[in-house]
Write a protein that holds these residues in place. Structure first.
Motif, PDB file in Angstrom:
ATOM      1  N   VAL A 183      39.272  46.123  32.184  1.00 51.02           N
ATOM      2  CA  VAL A 183      40.521  45.791  31.488  1.00 51.02           C
ATOM      3  C   VAL A 183      40.414  44.436  30.798  1.00 51.02           C
ATOM      4  N   VAL A 184      39.756  43.476  31.443  1.00 56.53           N
ATOM      5  CA  VAL A 184      39.547  42.156  30.825  1.00 56.53           C
ATOM      6  C   VAL A 184      38.875  42.313  29.464  1.00 56.53           C
TER       7      VAL A 184
ATOM      8  N   GLY B  75      40.251  36.281  40.180  1.00 55.64           N
ATOM      9  CA  GLY B  75      39.993  35.670  38.876  1.00 55.64           C
ATOM     10  C   GLY B  75      40.130  36.662  37.736  1.00 55.64           C
ATOM     11  N   SER B  76      39.707  37.906  37.962  1.00 58.88           N
ATOM     12  CA  SER B  76      39.793  38.932  36.922  1.00 58.88           C
ATOM     13  C   SER B  76      41.243  39.298  36.631  1.00 58.88           C
ATOM     14  N   ILE B  77      42.040  39.431  37.683  1.00 64.38           N
ATOM     15  CA  ILE B  77      43.464  39.729  37.492  1.00 64.38           C
ATOM     16  C   ILE B  77      44.145  38.593  36.744  1.00 64.38           C
ATOM     17  N   PHE B  78      43.803  37.363  37.106  1.00 62.90           N
ATOM     18  CA  PHE B  78      44.367  36.212  36.404  1.00 62.90           C
ATOM     19  C   PHE B  78      43.960  36.216  34.938  1.00 62.90           C
ATOM     20  N   THR B  79      42.713  36.593  34.657  1.00 58.93           N
ATOM     21  CA  THR B  79      42.221  36.606  33.277  1.00 58.93           C
ATOM     22  C   THR B  79      42.956  37.653  32.447  1.00 58.93           C
ATOM     23  N   ILE B  80      43.258  38.804  33.053  1.00 64.85           N
ATOM     24  CA  ILE B  80      44.046  39.820  32.343  1.00 64.85           C
ATOM     25  C   ILE B  80      45.400  39.238  31.948  1.00 64.85           C
TER      26      ILE B  80
END
Length: 211
Positions: free
Chosen positions: A130-131, A185-190
């Motif tokens: 998703v990112v 970190g990935s969820i935050f980046t999304i």
């Protein structure tokens, strides 16, 4: 810090690989072929090493294959034939390689019955895709999206460090901890990218109304 390290490291690696890139070009090897071979190497490493829990061997193999991701761009620039198709192929192969690595991890943690870490790996797999998609979709809509705490290089660095902590350092929590850090970190980046695009759209709308 990881982002700075990845940028500097990639630039330095590209310079070191320039002689090999030139040699491959003289042999008639295309940048696209190097891209595909590197991805195939990651696929094999994911099946043979990652899915079997051989994390040190997996880290070495995937790192070596990852050099192809640096070399193909260097070859294209030296040949002066960088193309939109080559960029598309590179992005597609990156998604396949990333998916293979996390699929291997998911398989291993499923076999060993480590459900919490399996969940973390699943989140990383989905969130990582998703990112990349959010950035590609935003740019397809004409909006620059050069933001993000955790991009592909950072994902590989975080997983590599965790794998080394577990395989070399003997710390069983190393890889699970790195996966949970990466998941967060990935969820935050999304969210970061979505918010960035939202603000761009708000600014565009406000500009249109004021005009």
């Amino acid at each position: 810090m990881a982002k700075i390290f990845s940028v500097v490291g990639k630039a330095g690696t590209a310079r070191l690989l320039d002689p090999l890139s030139r040699a491959l070009l003289r042999m008639g090897v295309s940048p696209d072929a190097v891209t595909v071979v590197g991805t195939v190497g990651v696929l094999v490493g994911s099946v043979v090493f990652v899915a079997q829990g051989h994390f040190l061997a997996a880290t070495i193999a995937i790192t070596l294959c990852g050099l192809a991701d640096v070399m193909d761009g260097s070859m294209a620039r030296q040949r002066g034939t960088a193309s939109r198709y080559g960029a598309l192929l590179d992005s597609a192969m990156d998604r396949i390689a990333d998916g293979a690595v996390f699929a291997g991890l998911i398989w291993w943690f499923a076999v060993t019955g480590d459900r919490p870490t399996l969940l973390a790996a699943l989140i990383c797999l989905v969130a990582g895709q998703v990112v990349s998609y959010v950035k590609a979709r935003a740019e397809g809509l004409g909006m620059a999206c050069h933001v993000g705490l955790v991009e592909r290089a950072e994902r590989l660095i975080i997983i590599g460090v965790g794998a080394l902590l577990t395989s070399v350092g003997g710390l069983s929590w190393g890889l699970p901890a790195s996966l949970w850090v990466l998941a967060a970190g990935s969820i935050f980046t999304i969210w970061q990218r979505m918010w960035h695009v939202y603000k761009l759209e708000q600014a565009r709308t406000a500009g249109g109304e004021s005009a």
